[in-house]
Design an enzyme around this catalytic site. Structure first.
Site, short mmCIF file in Angstrom:
data_model
loop_
_atom_site.label_atom_id
_atom_site.label_comp_id
_atom_site.label_asym_id
_atom_site.label_seq_id
_atom_site.Cartn_x
_atom_site.Cartn_y
_atom_site.Cartn_z
N PHE A 141 -9.58 8.80 -1.52
CA PHE A 141 -8.16 8.54 -1.77
C PHE A 141 -8.03 7.08 -2.18
O PHE A 141 -8.25 6.17 -1.38
CB PHE A 141 -7.29 8.81 -0.55
CG PHE A 141 -5.83 8.57 -0.85
CD1 PHE A 141 -5.07 9.56 -1.47
CD2 PHE A 141 -5.23 7.36 -0.57
CE1 PHE A 141 -3.74 9.34 -1.79
CE2 PHE A 141 -3.89 7.13 -0.88
CZ PHE A 141 -3.15 8.13 -1.50
N ASP A 226 -13.26 -0.33 -1.91
CA ASP A 226 -11.82 -0.15 -1.66
C ASP A 226 -11.59 -0.33 -0.16
O ASP A 226 -11.78 0.58 0.63
CB ASP A 226 -11.37 1.23 -2.13
CG ASP A 226 -9.87 1.47 -1.91
OD1 ASP A 226 -9.26 0.71 -1.13
OD2 ASP A 226 -9.33 2.42 -2.49
N LYS A 255 -2.19 -3.26 1.39
CA LYS A 255 -1.59 -2.91 2.68
C LYS A 255 -1.43 -4.12 3.59
O LYS A 255 -0.46 -4.85 3.49
CB LYS A 255 -2.38 -1.78 3.33
CG LYS A 255 -2.27 -0.46 2.56
CD LYS A 255 -2.73 0.71 3.37
CE LYS A 255 -2.73 2.01 2.57
NZ LYS A 255 -1.40 2.42 2.09
#
Length: 401
Positions: A141, A226, A255
């Site tokens: 994801f 990531d 984030k």
């Protein structure tokens, strides 16, 4: 109707149904706790998918944002501003890298990493134009743009959005043999989550990430990590790759970099890699804006103390010990994760992950399900041991343990 029912009905009437939130309407929050429109308090064990690593309303971050709000919030990159150089310098130093390319959201950062890898492949590695290939892992994801979902294996994320962007090859996560066999002279990058969050907090086999590093170095391929969810303290280290002693060619961050206050993301790499860009070839109006830089600089300063990494490591050990006691007893099938991050597979006889999340909500604990039977636990790193234990007691109650 109650205030909660009224708010939810209004939202469903006027917003696209691209999410399925739990039926709670949050009005305020502080630390690890949120309060809804009815005045009920809930323990947050999701932390905005790790965007709120430092808790709700963190005073240092709010003060940094407020001070910058009074000065200047946006210049665009048409002009310099006085927070930009410090942000780039300090983030590069935190990552032991040389250059930073700031964006806003995690998906934008991943898109930027893809563009960077392709341009590097053509300009530096010498791959023929239009032939660059990036290898990714199944069950990944990385975001929801058209390009990113083109290399997703999740039908919900991918269906009905074709035609899909070419140039990607998917191999099984954790399989070094498959990765080696997929590499060709046209491979420019391997894009991997060190821990796959959305897939259920999947930790790869020991030796996998060092093996990826070795393979990519041997084949002159960029290793892109990531760390949007796994980075910035979540796993007990600044970066999840540190547990394996691995340094990638490129970090993709987001984030928690914005502290849950503003969206901030970045690609961080060497001058040889990010140096491929020339003015006008990539950009963002809001990327690296003064407000974002001010908040992110405070995040970096907080991480430099090591306090939050230590909390995640210590409380994470406690979390996994307690969750481990639930595994194999008929209620929980498997527990995975690292630091203050866990994926808990619920026995199907007890209910789906969604149903368990709803029952926990009734007990004033908020988590989120994924992939049917799994719930994710990722509290703010500022949570107290007492509050964490309170939440775990509620989980035991829901599971009948």
């Amino acid at each position: 109707m109650s205030a909660t029912e009224t708010a939810i009905a209004s939202a469903e009437a006027h917003s696209a149904h691209n999410y399925h939130p739990l039926p709670v309407v949050v009005a305020s929050a502080e630390g690890a706790w949120m309060t809804d429109v009815e005045g009920r308090r809930y323990l947050d064990l999701l932390a905005g998918y790790s965007a709120l690593n430092f808790g709700h309303g963190n005073r240092r971050l709010i003060d940094a944002a407020r001070a910058q709000l009074e000065r200047v919030t946006l210049t665009s990159r048409a002009f310099h501003h006085d927070r930009f150089a410090d942000f780039c310098t300090e983030l590069a130093e935190l990552c032991s890298m040389e250059m930073v390319l700031p964006m806003n959201t995690g998906a934008e950062a991943v898109e930027t990493a893809v563009k960077t890898a392709r341009k590097w492949g053509y300009r530096v590695k010498g791959v023929p134009d239009g032939m660059a290939k990036i290898i990714v892992a199944s069950d990944n994801f990385h975001g929801r743009t058209t390009t990113i979902i083109s290399f997703s294996t999740d039908p919900e994320a991918r269906a009905d959005y074709g035609p899909y962007t070419p140039g990607f090859e998917i191999v099984p996560y954790g399989d070094l043999t498959a990765l080696r066999e997929a590499m060709t002279e046209n491979t420019v990058a391997v894009l991997i989550e060190p821990i796959q969050g959305e897939a259920g907090v999947l930790v790869p086999p020991a030796g996998y990430l060092p093996g990826v590093r070795e393979l990519t170095r041997e084949r002159n391929v960029l290793f892109i990590a990531d760390e949007i969810q796994s980075g910035l303290g979540r796993t007990g280290k600044t970066f999840a790759l540190e547990h394996e002693g691995v340094v990638p060619d490129m970090y993709v961050l987001g984030k928690a970099l914005g502290g849950g206050v503003v969206p901030v993301s970045a690609v961080v790499s060497s001058a040889d890699v990010l140096g491929v860009f020339k003015p006008g070839e990539h950009g963002s109006t809001f990327g690296g804006n003064p407000l974002a830089c001010a908040v992110a600089l405070e995040v970096i300063a907080m991480l430099r103390t090591g306090e939050y990494q230590e909390r995640a490591a210590g409380l994470g050990d406690h979390l996994h010990r307690e969750l481990g006691l639930l595994a194999g007893g008929g209620a929980v099938e498997t527990v995975r994760g690292r630091g203050l991050w866990a994926g808990v597979d619920i026995a199907p006889a007890l209910g789906t992950g969604r149903e368990i999340s709803e029952r926990l909500m009734e007990q004033r604990v908020l988590v989120k399900d994924t992939h049917g039977s799994t719930i994710r636990i990722a509290p703010p790193l500022v949570i107290s041991k007492e509050d964490l234990d309170w939440g775990l007691d509620r989980l035991r109650t829901v599971l009948g343990r």
